[in-house]
Enzyme design. Structure first.
Site, PDB file in Angstrom:
ATOM      1  CB  THR A  14      -0.944   0.014   1.227  1.00 55.19           C
ATOM      2  OG1 THR A  14      -0.155  -0.203   2.400  1.00 55.19           O
ATOM      3  CG2 THR A  14      -1.999  -1.059   1.121  1.00 55.19           C
ATOM      4  N   GLY A  15       2.163   1.070  -0.161  1.00 53.99           N
ATOM      5  CA  GLY A  15       3.099   2.208  -0.069  1.00 53.99           C
ATOM      6  C   GLY A  15       3.331   2.903  -1.403  1.00 53.99           C
ATOM      7  CG  LEU A  17       9.137   1.340  -4.556  1.00 53.36           C
ATOM      8  CD1 LEU A  17      10.029   2.446  -5.101  1.00 53.36           C
ATOM      9  CD2 LEU A  17      10.000   0.239  -3.956  1.00 53.36           C
ATOM     10  CB  ALA A  18       3.542  -0.728  -4.132  1.00 52.68           C
ATOM     11  CG  ASP A  89       1.488  -8.445  13.081  1.00 47.69           C
ATOM     12  OD1 ASP A  89       2.604  -7.930  12.833  1.00 47.69           O
ATOM     13  OD2 ASP A  89       1.078  -8.649  14.242  1.00 47.69           O
ATOM     14  CG  ASP A 181      22.154   1.859  -6.919  1.00 49.19           C
ATOM     15  OD1 ASP A 181      21.565   2.624  -7.719  1.00 49.19           O
ATOM     16  OD2 ASP A 181      23.093   2.239  -6.202  1.00 49.19           O
ATOM     17  CG  HIS A 182      16.319   3.780  -8.757  1.00 50.42           C
ATOM     18  ND1 HIS A 182      16.752   4.381  -7.608  1.00 50.42           N
ATOM     19  CD2 HIS A 182      15.952   4.795  -9.586  1.00 50.42           C
ATOM     20  CE1 HIS A 182      16.656   5.690  -7.743  1.00 50.42           C
ATOM     21  NE2 HIS A 182      16.169   5.980  -8.923  1.00 50.42           N
ATOM     22  CG  HIS A 244      21.532   6.323  -6.638  1.00 55.20           C
ATOM     23  ND1 HIS A 244      21.104   5.026  -6.563  1.00 55.20           N
ATOM     24  CD2 HIS A 244      20.560   7.066  -6.060  1.00 55.20           C
ATOM     25  CE1 HIS A 244      19.920   4.995  -5.979  1.00 55.20           C
ATOM     26  NE2 HIS A 244      19.565   6.216  -5.661  1.00 55.20           N
TER      27      HIS A 244
HETATM   28  C1  BG6 Z   1      16.464   7.780  -4.506  1.00 48.92           C
HETATM   29  C2  BG6 Z   1      16.695   8.766  -3.404  1.00 48.92           C
HETATM   30  O1  BG6 Z   1      17.274   6.662  -4.329  1.00 48.92           O
HETATM   31  O2  BG6 Z   1      16.763   8.395  -5.748  1.00 48.92           O
HETATM   32  C3  BG6 Z   1      15.876  10.025  -3.610  1.00 48.92           C
HETATM   33  O3  BG6 Z   1      16.353   8.173  -2.159  1.00 48.92           O
HETATM   34  C4  BG6 Z   1      16.085  10.576  -4.995  1.00 48.92           C
HETATM   35  O4  BG6 Z   1      16.185  10.992  -2.613  1.00 48.92           O
HETATM   36  C5  BG6 Z   1      15.942   9.495  -6.059  1.00 48.92           C
HETATM   37  O5  BG6 Z   1      15.143  11.601  -5.202  1.00 48.92           O
HETATM   38  C6  BG6 Z   1      16.338  10.011  -7.427  1.00 48.92           C
HETATM   39  O6  BG6 Z   1      16.030   9.065  -8.394  1.00 48.92           O
HETATM   40  P1  BG6 Z   1      15.696   9.445  -9.890  1.00 48.92           P
HETATM   41  O7  BG6 Z   1      15.538   8.154 -10.588  1.00 48.92           O
HETATM   42  O8  BG6 Z   1      14.436  10.263  -9.847  1.00 48.92           O
HETATM   43  O9  BG6 Z   1      16.847  10.281 -10.366  1.00 48.92           O
END
Ligand code: BG6
Length: 494
Positions: A14-15, A17-18, A89, A181-182, A244
């Site tokens: 429900t957050g 990110l989802a 829970d 690490d997106h 990052h």
């Molecule tokens: C996240 C950070 O990992 O990366 C955020 O926690 C930041 O603070 C975000 O805003 C930036 O990601 P992007 O993909 O929008 O550049």
């Protein structure tokens, strides 16, 4: 290709990110045939919700955030029926046993071979307890594979990261843990190695004989938004630097891997992390790392509050919302080449760019005593614009030999436009296929923490070096001086 069928468990369903990233990513994968029909998604969070409510949240999220829209209701229903919700829970193992039963039913219903992908969009303090309960609730006994996908932050410093890792390792093997690490899921970050290793233009020049310095900028226009509670404890160094920025630096600096795949790439990245020159003292940190915090300012006509006035931020906070650092990679290839990295919130532009500044050619007879030849630049634009451009010197048309700088540009985002896959799509797809190339391995994380911890230690000792910059500006002036002292300057970002 579609990965094998699996159940995807979304803890924290429900957050934010989802809603913003994970649901849209799953929908895009489905649309593109990258999820087989043999899958189920179980949304998990504490609050009660019916499957219908859950699917309606899913629908809203996709319509708002996905690069595909829902156009065809039959297709939508076929997709949505794979989604179920269960209130859980996470401290109670009984709930996990129920979840395990539900999983068997889903395996049966969707013909899934017992594969399990656990996605924890949760606070890291819960990673350990949830993993233990997954194990104790019998969830790791199914016959297929089991994978854990976790979000950052992975710890607060090396010590806490080690504790966290030890907990996870009691339940999962390293190769079953996928640390996100997106930035590693971003198209242009993945492109760095292709650009480097498939072009004879760049490969021979990629070293200290030809490169004068490297600049990595990750600037954001947003402030801390509603994340003050988290951010005030974290700050820019931990939020962006440890992960990052160092990951991008590693992609730029690593040696060619023997193959462009998983462990080989990660082995090379870890060598870079190991070669980062640690600051020798707190004074050394202060001389090479600048930190700032935004004060009230404006963007156009819009007044912006200072960081200390933001919600859930301590009114006397000394947390940095900006840092810039001069970093050296102490190995044969990079000896003497400074890497300047900077990131901040409430800067004038949202962009992520890597600039490789080449050494200027020696003045020669052709140009006589000219000293104003601009250096060649290779600029990799990661985000939100994607592409690369090169700055060259060329003759200005006319009868004099005046020289001008020209750009050669490849704009990827202009071409592929809206259909570039989102980082999360790629990462979920990779995790489901068991490909951990673009996830961070424990040893990378640990080395990155050691490097960052030395800076944090100096900052704890004294806050006298914290500088304030008005929101909407490029951060403390001393970040300019950091480069000026070496005869360089930050190249303007676009
Ligand atoms: C996240 C950070 O990992 O990366 C955020 O926690 C930041 O603070 C975000 O805003 C930036 O990601 P992007 O993909 O929008 O550049």
């Amino acid at each position: 290709a579609a990965p094998e069928g699996a159940i995807y468990y979304l803890f924290g369903a429900t957050g934010d990110l989802a809603r913003r990233k994970l649901f849209p990513a799953l929908f895009s994968l489905y649309k593109e045939g990258k999820l087989s029909e043999n899958f189920a998604v179980v949304g998990l969070a504490r609050r009660p919700r019916t499957n219908e409510q859950f699917r309606s949240d899913l629908y809203d999220s996709i319509n708002e955030f996905c690069r595909y829209k829902v156009e065809d209701l039959t297709m939508w229903n076929a997709f949505a029926e794979h989604f179920v919700y269960m209130s859980l829970d996470i401290n109670d193992v009984e709930g996990f046993k129920q979840l395990n039963k539900l999983s068997d039913e889903l395996d049966e219903q969707f013909n899934i071979p017992g594969n399990r992908l656990f996605y924890l969009a949760l606070a890291p303090s819960l990673f350990g307890p949830v993993s233990f309960n997954m194990r104790d609730g019998g969830m790791l006994e199914s016959k297929g594979w089991h994978r854990l996908v976790i979000e950052k932050p992975f710890g607060y410093d090396l010590e806490s990261a080690q504790q966290l890792n030890e907990q996870l390792c009691q339940v999962f093997k390293e190769e079953e843990i996928f640390r996100i690490d997106h930035y590693l899921g971003k198209e242009m970050v993945q492109n760095i190695q292709v650009l480097r290793f498939s072009n004879s233009f760049f490969e021979p020049l990629w070293n200290n004989k030809h490169i004068a310095n490297v600049q990595i900028t990750l600037s954001e226009t947003v402030g801390v938004e509603e994340r003050g509670g988290y951010y005030d404890k974290s700050g820019a160094l931990r939020d962006m630097g440890q992960n990052h920025m160092l990951q991008m630096l590693a992609m730029i600096a690593m040696e060619p891997p023997s193959r462009l795949i998983g462990e080989d790439i990660r082995d090379e990245k870890v060598k870079v992390m190991r070669s980062l020159r640690s600051y020798s003292s707190s004074d050394d940190v202060r001389a090479n790392v600048i930190r700032g915090q935004y004060s009230a300012g404006k963007f156009g006509d819009k007044a912006l509050p200072g960081y200390r006035e933001e919600e859930s931020v301590d009114a006397e906070s000394t947390t940095e919302t900006y840092f810039a650092a001069k970093v050296f990679v102490d190995n044969f290839r990079w000896a003497g080449v400074p890497f300047y990295i900077r990131t901040g919130k409430r800067l004038p532009v949202k962009t992520t760019e890597v600039v490789i500044e080449f050494k200027s050619v020696a003045d020669n007879i052709l140009f006589g005593s000219r000293h104003d030849l601009a250096p060649n630049l290779l600029v990799i634009r990661v985000n939100p614009m994607e592409g690369i451009y090169i700055k060259l010197n060329a003759k200005k048309p006319g009868s004099d030999t005046d020289i001008q700088t020209v750009n050669m540009e490849f704009c990827q985002s202009c071409q592929v436009g809206i259909n570039t896959p989102e980082a999360y799509e790629r990462l979920i797809h990779d995790a489901a296929r068991g490909d951990s190339t673009y996830f961070t391995r424990w040893d990378e994380v640990a080395h990155a923490w050691s490097f960052v911890d030395r800076i944090a230690q100096a900052w704890r000792e004294s806050t006298s070096d914290l500088q304030f910059y008005p929101a909407g500006t490029w951060g403390p002036k001393s970040a300019e001086e950091l480069l000026a002292a070496d005869g360089f300057h930050w190249w303007p970002v676009n």
